[in-house]
Design an enzyme around this catalytic site. Structure first.
Site, short mmCIF file in Angstrom:
data_model
loop_
_atom_site.label_atom_id
_atom_site.label_comp_id
_atom_site.label_asym_id
_atom_site.label_seq_id
_atom_site.Cartn_x
_atom_site.Cartn_y
_atom_site.Cartn_z
N SER A 135 -39.14 47.23 -24.00
CA SER A 135 -37.99 47.61 -24.81
C SER A 135 -37.62 46.44 -25.71
O SER A 135 -37.92 45.28 -25.42
CB SER A 135 -36.80 47.97 -23.92
OG SER A 135 -35.60 48.09 -24.67
N TYR A 148 -31.58 46.01 -16.59
CA TYR A 148 -32.55 46.70 -17.44
C TYR A 148 -33.23 45.71 -18.38
O TYR A 148 -34.46 45.71 -18.54
CB TYR A 148 -31.85 47.81 -18.23
CG TYR A 148 -32.80 48.65 -19.07
CD1 TYR A 148 -33.59 49.63 -18.48
CD2 TYR A 148 -32.88 48.48 -20.45
CE1 TYR A 148 -34.44 50.41 -19.25
CE2 TYR A 148 -33.72 49.24 -21.22
CZ TYR A 148 -34.50 50.21 -20.61
OH TYR A 148 -35.37 50.98 -21.38
#
Length: 317
Positions: A135, A148
Site C-alpha cells: 500500500s 496497517y
C-alpha cells in the site's frame, strides 16, 4: 495458472476476474466459502477455470494445503498473488492488543506463508511471479491505522529481501513484485475494525479497484520491482522525498478530515478481523465511486504547497 488469496472481495476478487478474462486457470483462497464459490463461478463464466479453496492465510498448514491442491489440479504455479488484508481504525492506545496482532498475522504472516508455499515451486519450475499487494501507506503512514501501515511496510520490505535473495542465489526466472495502491474503491473500510467512534470512509481521490487488477496483470506480463497504482500515490511518494515534514502534516490533516467521518458515528467493532464478514456474498468494489472531483482539486493544492516548500528549501541551501 494463478493463485489469489483474499479472493472473496476487494482487490483479490477484482484480480481474479481480470485473470479470468484472459482465460487463466485460477485457484481462489479466502475464508468466506459462499463468496468464494460465487467468484469462482463468475471466473468460469468469463472463460477461466476456477477452483475455490477456503483458506485462512494465518494458518501455515492451510496455505501449504492450498499450494498442494493447486499442484494436484494444475501441476504448476505460474503466479501467486498475496492480496488478503484486514485493517483497524483506532487511537493507538485504544486498539485491543489481540486486534493489533491479528492484523500483523493476516497482513504479514499470511504473505510469508504464501511466499513459502509458492517460491519453492517456482524455483523448481525456474519460472513464476509472486505479487505482494502492499500500500502507499507503506511509505507514507497515517494516523489511526498504525498497524496497517506497519504491516504494509513489512510486506514491501519482504518483497525487497526476497528479490535480493533470489538474485544472490542466481535464480533468474522467478520475479517478486510489490504493488502499492493509493486509496481504492473496495469494501475494506466497511469490513475494518473501528474504535474511533467515527465511520471509516475511503479517503479521496478513490481509484477503481479494476485499476489495481490491471496493474497486477501487467506485472505478470512484464515483471517490475514495484508499481504504484493511482497518480495521487505517485505524487505523495515524490512529496515525501522532497518535503517529508510537510507531507506528514498534510497526511495527518487529510486523514482526520476525510478518512473518518465528522458527521457519522460508528459503534466500536472488531470488524472481520477474527471472523469473516457476516454477509455471505462478496464484492470487488465498496461503493466509494464518485469521490474524486473535489479530491483532485485538493490534491492540486497539496502539490502546489509541496512544490513551494521544495523551492524554499533549495533557496536556503
Amino acid at each position: 495458472m494463478v493463485v489469489v488469496t483474499g479472493a472473496s472481495s476487494g482487490i483479490g476478487r477484482a484480480t481474479a476476474l481480470a485473470f479470468a478474462d484472459r482465460g487463466c486457470s485460477l485457484v481462489l483462497a479466502a475464508r468466506r466459502e459462499t463468496a468464494l464459490a460465487e467468484v469462482a463461478e463468475e471466473c468460469t463464466t468469463r472463460g477461466g477455470q476456477a477452483l475455490a479453496v477456503p483458506t485462512d492465510v494465518t494458518d501455515p498448514e492451510a496455505v501449504q494445503r492450498l499450494a498442494g491442491r493447486t499442484l494436484d489440479r494444475f501441476d504448476r504455479i505460474d503466479v501467486w498473488v498475496n492480496a488478503a488484508a484486514v485493517t483497524v481504525f483506532s487511537p493507538f492506545e485504544d486498539v485491543p492488543l489481540e486486534d493489533f496482532r491479528r492484523v500483523l498475522d493476516v497482513n504479514v504472516m499470511g504473505y510469508v506463508h504464501g511466499a513459502r508455499a509458492a517460491l519453492p515451486v517456482m524455483r523448481g519450475q525456474r519460472r513464476g511471479v509472486l505479487v505482494n499487494v502492499s500500500s502507499i501507506v507503506a511509505a507514507i503512514p497515517q494516523p489511526y491505522t498504525h498497524v496497517y501501515g506497519m504491516s504494509k511496510a513489512a510486506v514491501r520490505a519482504l518483497s525487497t529481501s526476497l528479490r535480493q535473495e533470489l538474485r544472490v542465489a542466481g535464480v533468474r526466472g522467478v520475479a517478486v513484485c510489490s504493488v502499492l495502491p493509493a486509496s481504492i474503491d473496495t469494501p475494506l473500510f466497511q469490513h475494518a475494525a473501528n474504535y474511533t467512534g467515527r465511520r471509516a470512509i475511503a479517503m479521496p481521490p478513490v481509484y477503481p479497484v479494476e485499476r489495481v487488477a490491471r496493474g497486477i496483470v501487467n506485472l505478470v506480463r512484464l515483471p517490475r520491482r514495484e508499481v504504484v497504482v493511482g497518480p495521487m500515490g505517485r505524487n505523495l511518494l515524490m512529496m515525501a522525498k522532497l518535503t517529508p515534514g510537510l507531507t506528514e502534516k498534510l497526511m495527518a490533516v487529510q486523514v482526520n478530515q476525510t478518512h473518518l467521518s465528522r458527521r457519522q458515528q460508528a459503534p466500536h467493532t472488531a470488524g472481520n478481523l477474527h471472523e469473516p464478514s457476516a454477509d455471505g456474498s462478496g464484492s470487488a468494489d465498496g461503493g466509494w465511486h464518485g469521490r474524486r472531483r473535489t479530491a483532485v482539486r485538493r490534491a492540486a493544492t497539496v502539490a502546489l504547497l509541496a512544490g513551494a516548500a521544495a523551492a524554499s528549501r533549495r533557496r536556503t541551501r
